[in-house]
Scaffold this motif. Structure first.
Motif, PDB file in Angstrom:
ATOM      1  N   ILE A   1     -23.778  17.650 -19.075  1.00  0.00           N
ATOM      2  CA  ILE A   1     -22.367  17.764 -19.464  1.00  0.00           C
ATOM      3  C   ILE A   1     -22.108  16.955 -20.735  1.00  0.00           C
ATOM      4  N   GLY A   2     -22.846  15.875 -20.935  1.00  0.00           N
ATOM      5  CA  GLY A   2     -22.735  15.147 -22.197  1.00  0.00           C
ATOM      6  C   GLY A   2     -23.070  16.042 -23.379  1.00  0.00           C
ATOM      7  N   ALA A   3     -24.111  16.874 -23.232  1.00  0.00           N
ATOM      8  CA  ALA A   3     -24.484  17.805 -24.291  1.00  0.00           C
ATOM      9  C   ALA A   3     -23.394  18.854 -24.512  1.00  0.00           C
ATOM     10  N   PHE A   4     -22.743  19.285 -23.430  1.00  0.00           N
ATOM     11  CA  PHE A   4     -21.646  20.239 -23.578  1.00  0.00           C
ATOM     12  C   PHE A   4     -20.542  19.665 -24.456  1.00  0.00           C
ATOM     13  N   TYR A   5     -20.154  18.413 -24.198  1.00  0.00           N
ATOM     14  CA  TYR A   5     -19.070  17.821 -24.989  1.00  0.00           C
ATOM     15  C   TYR A   5     -19.505  17.534 -26.426  1.00  0.00           C
ATOM     16  N   ARG A   6     -20.750  17.168 -26.631  1.00  0.00           N
ATOM     17  CA  ARG A   6     -21.236  17.029 -28.010  1.00  0.00           C
ATOM     18  C   ARG A   6     -21.123  18.359 -28.747  1.00  0.00           C
ATOM     19  N   ASP A   7     -21.627  19.413 -28.125  1.00  0.00           N
ATOM     20  CA  ASP A   7     -21.624  20.729 -28.763  1.00  0.00           C
ATOM     21  C   ASP A   7     -20.200  21.238 -28.969  1.00  0.00           C
ATOM     22  N   LEU A   8     -19.300  20.927 -28.042  1.00  0.00           N
ATOM     23  CA  LEU A   8     -17.905  21.338 -28.173  1.00  0.00           C
ATOM     24  C   LEU A   8     -17.293  20.751 -29.446  1.00  0.00           C
ATOM     25  N   HIS A   9     -17.489  19.449 -29.653  1.00  0.00           N
ATOM     26  CA  HIS A   9     -16.914  18.798 -30.833  1.00  0.00           C
ATOM     27  C   HIS A   9     -17.577  19.299 -32.118  1.00  0.00           C
ATOM     28  N   VAL A  10     -18.868  19.488 -32.080  1.00  0.00           N
ATOM     29  CA  VAL A  10     -19.563  19.984 -33.275  1.00  0.00           C
ATOM     30  C   VAL A  10     -19.048  21.378 -33.637  1.00  0.00           C
ATOM     31  N   ALA A  11     -18.861  22.233 -32.632  1.00  0.00           N
ATOM     32  CA  ALA A  11     -18.379  23.586 -32.885  1.00  0.00           C
ATOM     33  C   ALA A  11     -16.981  23.587 -33.484  1.00  0.00           C
ATOM     34  N   GLU A  12     -16.197  22.542 -33.198  1.00  0.00           N
ATOM     35  CA  GLU A  12     -14.841  22.448 -33.737  1.00  0.00           C
ATOM     36  C   GLU A  12     -14.794  21.729 -35.083  1.00  0.00           C
ATOM     37  N   GLY A  13     -15.968  21.360 -35.608  1.00  0.00           N
ATOM     38  CA  GLY A  13     -16.021  20.771 -36.935  1.00  0.00           C
ATOM     39  C   GLY A  13     -16.071  19.266 -36.995  1.00  0.00           C
ATOM     40  N   VAL A  14     -16.252  18.607 -35.869  1.00  0.00           N
ATOM     41  CA  VAL A  14     -16.373  17.150 -35.841  1.00  0.00           C
ATOM     42  C   VAL A  14     -17.829  16.758 -36.073  1.00  0.00           C
ATOM     43  N   GLU A  15     -18.043  15.744 -36.886  1.00  0.00           N
ATOM     44  CA  GLU A  15     -19.385  15.175 -37.044  1.00  0.00           C
ATOM     45  C   GLU A  15     -19.600  14.176 -35.912  1.00  0.00           C
ATOM     46  N   VAL A  16     -20.584  14.426 -35.077  1.00  0.00           N
ATOM     47  CA  VAL A  16     -20.864  13.570 -33.924  1.00  0.00           C
ATOM     48  C   VAL A  16     -22.140  12.782 -34.197  1.00  0.00           C
ATOM     49  N   LEU A  17     -22.010  11.467 -34.246  1.00  0.00           N
ATOM     50  CA  LEU A  17     -23.153  10.587 -34.462  1.00  0.00           C
ATOM     51  C   LEU A  17     -23.423   9.831 -33.174  1.00  0.00           C
ATOM     52  N   THR A  18     -24.576  10.059 -32.577  1.00  0.00           N
ATOM     53  CA  THR A  18     -24.939   9.388 -31.331  1.00  0.00           C
ATOM     54  C   THR A  18     -26.026   8.355 -31.583  1.00  0.00           C
ATOM     55  N   SER A  19     -26.223   7.476 -30.587  1.00  0.00           N
ATOM     56  CA  SER A  19     -27.146   6.337 -30.728  1.00  0.00           C
ATOM     57  C   SER A  19     -26.840   5.585 -32.025  1.00  0.00           C
ATOM     58  N   ALA A  20     -25.545   5.465 -32.321  1.00  0.00           N
ATOM     59  CA  ALA A  20     -25.092   4.858 -33.571  1.00  0.00           C
ATOM     60  C   ALA A  20     -24.301   3.596 -33.253  1.00  0.00           C
ATOM     61  N   ARG A  21     -24.620   2.528 -33.951  1.00  0.00           N
ATOM     62  CA  ARG A  21     -23.974   1.241 -33.713  1.00  0.00           C
ATOM     63  C   ARG A  21     -23.156   0.827 -34.930  1.00  0.00           C
ATOM     64  N   LEU A  22     -21.943   0.364 -34.662  1.00  0.00           N
ATOM     65  CA  LEU A  22     -21.070  -0.087 -35.737  1.00  0.00           C
ATOM     66  C   LEU A  22     -21.492  -1.462 -36.232  1.00  0.00           C
ATOM     67  N   ASP A  23     -21.508  -1.620 -37.553  1.00  0.00           N
ATOM     68  CA  ASP A  23     -21.796  -2.925 -38.159  1.00  0.00           C
ATOM     69  C   ASP A  23     -20.525  -3.608 -38.633  1.00  0.00           C
ATOM     70  N   GLY A  24     -19.555  -2.844 -39.112  1.00  0.00           N
ATOM     71  CA  GLY A  24     -18.310  -3.430 -39.593  1.00  0.00           C
ATOM     72  C   GLY A  24     -17.535  -2.434 -40.432  1.00  0.00           C
ATOM     73  N   PHE A  25     -16.501  -2.946 -41.094  1.00  0.00           N
ATOM     74  CA  PHE A  25     -15.630  -2.094 -41.892  1.00  0.00           C
ATOM     75  C   PHE A  25     -15.523  -2.624 -43.314  1.00  0.00           C
ATOM     76  N   ASP A  26     -15.288  -1.730 -44.255  1.00  0.00           N
ATOM     77  CA  ASP A  26     -15.035  -2.084 -45.646  1.00  0.00           C
ATOM     78  C   ASP A  26     -13.597  -1.730 -45.990  1.00  0.00           C
ATOM     79  N   GLY A  27     -13.012  -2.519 -46.875  1.00  0.00           N
ATOM     80  CA  GLY A  27     -11.666  -2.228 -47.328  1.00  0.00           C
ATOM     81  C   GLY A  27     -11.016  -3.465 -47.901  1.00  0.00           C
ATOM     82  N   ASN A  28     -10.007  -3.252 -48.709  1.00  0.00           N
ATOM     83  CA  ASN A  28      -9.254  -4.343 -49.319  1.00  0.00           C
ATOM     84  C   ASN A  28      -7.832  -4.275 -48.779  1.00  0.00           C
ATOM     85  N   GLY A  29      -7.618  -4.896 -47.636  1.00  0.00           N
ATOM     86  CA  GLY A  29      -6.328  -4.807 -46.960  1.00  0.00           C
ATOM     87  C   GLY A  29      -6.257  -3.637 -46.021  1.00  0.00           C
TER      88      GLY A  29
END
Length: 395
Positions: free
Chosen positions: A180-208
């Motif tokens: 079912i995890g694969a179903f939801y991944r494929d659902l989002h991909v089919a709707e145009g969402v980029e799905v990145l799995t096994s991905a870890r956040l390092d931080g954010f960039d920005g000025n304010g």
């Protein structure tokens, strides 16, 4: 002891439904509902879906309030002491019965202070995300649990370019497993969402204001809007300070009473002994809380009624409506009825040949027969279970 004064802390599904049920059951004493929220009580499921997309106004999902309710909005409880609820203002509310329904708090990322980084828990959070989405082109959603997946779907439906970042191998795999995890991944991909799995956040960039999210593998995801959905933590601080027993939530009996007689807990914070499963359950879903509230009310009034509902929750993403019933911390196999690619199918989690949980996607009127299978605890014929032409009731 006569019951003349009841105080409810928390205006979510558990607290508000409990207050309503108290009056329905004939309680005519003093009834006070205290909440830090500035808005009248409302249902929370629309916040990540139709309300976030601007398809439903707040007035359409306000909760019913009972007569003669002393509703204290924008009010914070400082402590519980000597059978009194002490407000930050110093006012003291004596009680004969007390219900704690303080809900949960989103887990927050350290150092994520830039404008444009949002969390979703209340209507003001949803308003802020919707307003920011109007001026944004690219969004990053951190976490592909229910809140993250629903928000990603809503932002995509609003026309944004969306990247969904999940630390696990698949969206919702920890709940449903790989099929079912694969179903939801494929659902989002089919709707145009980029799905990145096994991905870890390092931080954010920005000025304010946030401009990009950085991943540990060096990738940079440009975004003007970020929504973080990495789970919640039950708000048990008030209960702990009052001396109630707390372990992964506030410990309550089958009748939702805490370790202190006369004080009850319901909703996200309640780690309740469940008579059907013979273990403790703490469930973080709206319908669980909303069904818990009336049972807490009954027991506060002296009705001996255990909370024994089978866990149930739902999730709407794009054109798919999912309903799930059961409790499956582990299972032997998953049996599918229909094809996930069709976006109309069912799934059953089996342990020792017995159904412990069932899910439907765009298959209506299945909750009762699924729960009957769970309650029955009888071995099932896999071939008949997988056959869409076989009525569930016949199993």
């Amino acid at each position: 002891m006569s019951i003349e004064r009841i105080v409810v802390v928390g205006s979510g599904g558990a607290g508000t439904k409990a207050a309503e049920s108290l009056r329905t059951r004939g309680y005519d004493g003093s009834l006070t509902l205290v909440t830090a929220d500035p808005h009248p009580p409302y249902a929370r499921p629309p916040l990540s879906k139709v309300y976030l997309r601007g398809e439903l106004e707040l007035e359409k999902f306000l909760l019913a309030l009972p007569d003669e309710l002393d509703l204290r909005l924008s009010t914070t409880v400082a402590e519980i002491a000597d059978r009194e609820v002490v407000l930050d203002s110093g006012e003291r509310l004596p009680f004969d019965r007390l219900l704690l329904a303080t809900g949960s708090e989103p887990r927050r990322l350290p150092g994520a202070q830039l404008t444009g980084i949002h969390y979703l828990r209340n209507v003001d959070n949803s308003n802020a995300i919707r307003e920011h989405a109007r001026a944004a082109h690219r969004a990053v959603v951190i976490g592909a649990g229910f809140i993250g997946a629903e928000v990603a779907a809503s932002l995509r439906q609003l026309g944004l370019e969306v990247t969904l970042v999940e630390g696990g191998r698949l969206p919702l795999e920890h709940v449903f497993g790989p099929e079912i995890g694969a179903f939801y991944r494929d659902l989002h991909v089919a709707e145009g969402v980029e799905v990145l799995t096994s991905a870890r956040l390092d931080g954010f960039d920005g000025n304010g204001s946030v401009q990009a999210a950085r991943l540990e593998d060096g990738r940079t995801l440009e975004a003007e809007l970020v929504v973080v959905g990495i789970g919640v933590t039950p708000r048990t601080e008030l209960a702990e300070a009052a001396g109630l027993e707390v372990e992964k939530g506030v410990l309550v009996s089958e009748r939702l009473e805490t370790s202190v007689p006369g004080i009850y807990a319901a909703g996200d914070i309640a780690n309740a002994q469940h008579p059907f499963y013979g273990t403790r359950l703490r469930v973080e879903h709206w319908f669980w809380a909303a069904n818990m509230g009336p049972i807490a009310a009954a027991n506060m009034l002296g009705v001996d009624e255990p909370y024994d509902r089978i866990p149930y929750f739902y999730s709407d993403q794009y054109d798919t409506k999912m309903e799930y019933s059961g409790y499956a911390p582990e299972w032997d196999e998953v049996v599918l009825r229909g094809e996930p690619e069709s976006r109309s199918f069912m799934a059953f989690w089996l342990q020792d040949d017995r159904v412990v949980a069932g899910m439907s996607v765009n298959v209506p009127d299945t909750t009762e027969p699924v729960e009957a299978l769970i309650h029955g605890r009888e071995p099932v014929d896999r071939a008949r279970l997988a056959d869409p032409e076989t009525p569930l009731e016949s199993l």
